[in-house]
Design an enzyme around this catalytic site. Structure first.
Site, PDB file in Angstrom:
ATOM      1  CG  ASP A  48       1.288  -3.377  -0.789  1.00  0.00           C
ATOM      2  OD1 ASP A  48       0.377  -4.037  -1.304  1.00  0.00           O
ATOM      3  OD2 ASP A  48       1.345  -3.139   0.429  1.00  0.00           O
TER       4      ASP A  48
ATOM      5  CD  GLU B 246      -5.173  -1.223  -4.492  1.00  0.00           C
ATOM      6  OE1 GLU B 246      -4.891  -0.023  -4.636  1.00  0.00           O
ATOM      7  OE2 GLU B 246      -5.335  -1.749  -3.375  1.00  0.00           O
TER       8      GLU B 246
END
Length: 382
Positions: free
Chosen positions: A17, A277
């Site tokens: 994140d 990610e």
């Protein structure tokens, strides 16, 4: 005055994140000249990927971005920005919401969602969600792989920087020497490994050690080190700087680096094994074959997401190469023995390498995530 953007992020233990939001904040500041504040709840963890950060300071400037500590209690009084991004659904502080309401012209409020290749993403991208009590509207912005999504995060100069690096053998030799890695042996394969805990990793390491092809493995400090220790029969966790030799396998443990350093590692290896990610997207920009260890979710929801990406990624490949990549990725993410499928990889590696070179160009035809995000917010500000 420069357009003002506020980005809110809570740090998750895997750094994905904060990795995404830190890249986005810098790109918006550098390429668009926006005044960007990045609000972060855990500066100590953030500092591990941004070594210049001083965790004790509640407010500081770093790489063109204003870094602000986001306290769990007593959020400071501040003006709301023109554009407000809550990253991955982190709820905004009540005091900041009040500041948004108090603006004569309400901010553009964006919920930056997680990346997925699933078909439903296009239908949800850009949807508006009015607040049930406040005169504010939030829009959902979905990164993705289609032209009807938010795209992928990539700085404008990155492809040219990567190409220059990969074309400069002397620069790469100096890089390896700095890491204490010797010149390549004949037939040697260089692989980076940055993944979660995995039984597949343990089995794969043992298989590589017993194999015939020389494999030099670069392992940044992280969650896979206990599996490294188990596979190699170590009594203690290996530390940064350790070099371990088992059969055909030579393993180097690297210190955790900043984002620029990690990009260079990805650019320099033949194959990259990545996770989450942020490193997943950076492996694609490296233009090298890669294996994605996706974050595990309940009821195997992650395997659906994995297959959705594989279908897109491998669509232009020959059936044999497509089957090989699917088998490799599925075995790793299902924690199965990948030794046999890994040994047959050389037969399809040349085609995979060509595809890895063309894939980034296809994904950036209609702009990167920051470009599409700016275009979207400009429409809302009109």
């Amino acid at each position: 005055m420069a357009q003002r953007w506020d980005i809110f992020c809570t740090v998750i233990d895997n750094y994905g994140d904060i990795g995404v939001t830190w890249r986005l904040a810098r790109q918006l500041a550098h390429e668009y000249g926006f005044a960007v504040r990045l609000w972060v709840d855990d500066l100590a963890s953030f500092a591990r990927i941004a070594p210049g950060l001083q965790p004790a300071l509640a407010q500081q400037q770093l790489d063109g971005v204003s870094i602000r500590h986001w306290p769990t209690q007593d959020f400071p009084a501040t003006d709301a920005a023109d554009v407000v991004i809550e990253a991955f659904g982190c709820p905004l502080p009540e005091r900041y919401l009040a500041a948004m309401v108090g603006r004569a012209r309400k901010p553009v409020w964006i919920n930056l969602e997680y990346l997925s290749a699933e078909d439903w993403v296009a239908g949800c991208h850009g949807l508006a969600s009015p607040h049930p009590q406040l005169p504010l509207t939030k829009h959902f912005f979905f990164p993705g792989f289609g032209d009807d999504t938010g795209g992928l995060l990539c700085e404008r100069a990155l492809p040219a920087q990567r190409d220059a690096w990969q074309a400069d053998a002397a620069l790469q030799d100096a890089y390896w020497q700095q890491l204490g890695v010797p010149p390549r042996r004949a037939g040697e394969l260089r692989v980076s490994l940055f993944c979660y805990e995995s039984a597949a990793a343990r089995q794969w390491l043992a298989s590589c050690a017993a194999g015939s092809q020389p494999l030099r493995l670069l392992v940044p400090q992280g969650k896979v080190l206990p599996d490294v220790a188990a596979a190699l029969g170590l009594a203690q966790l290996p530390q940064a700087g350790d070099v371990l030799q088992r059969g055909a396998l030579t393993l180097h443990v690297l210190p955790l680096t900043d984002q620029h350093g990690y990009d260079r590692l990805l650019w320099s290896c033949d194959i990259n094994i990545v996770r989450g990610e942020d490193s997943f997207v950076r492996a694609q920009w490296a233009a090298r074959p890669f294996l994605w260890h996706i974050y595990r979710q309940d009821e195997d929801a992650h395997l659906v997401k994995l297959e959705a990406f594989l279908q897109r990624y491998s669509a232009a490949l020959s059936p044999a190469t497509r089957q090989q990549i699917h088998a490799l990725w599925q075995a790793w993410n299902r924690e199965q023995d990948i030794g046999q499928v890994w040994q047959t990889l050389p037969a399809v590696l040349a085609e995979w390498q060509r595809h890895a070179r063309s894939w980034p160009q296809m994904q950036l035809r209609h702009g990167d995530l920051a470009t599409r995000l700016v275009q979207f917010t400009e429409k809302q500000l009109q």
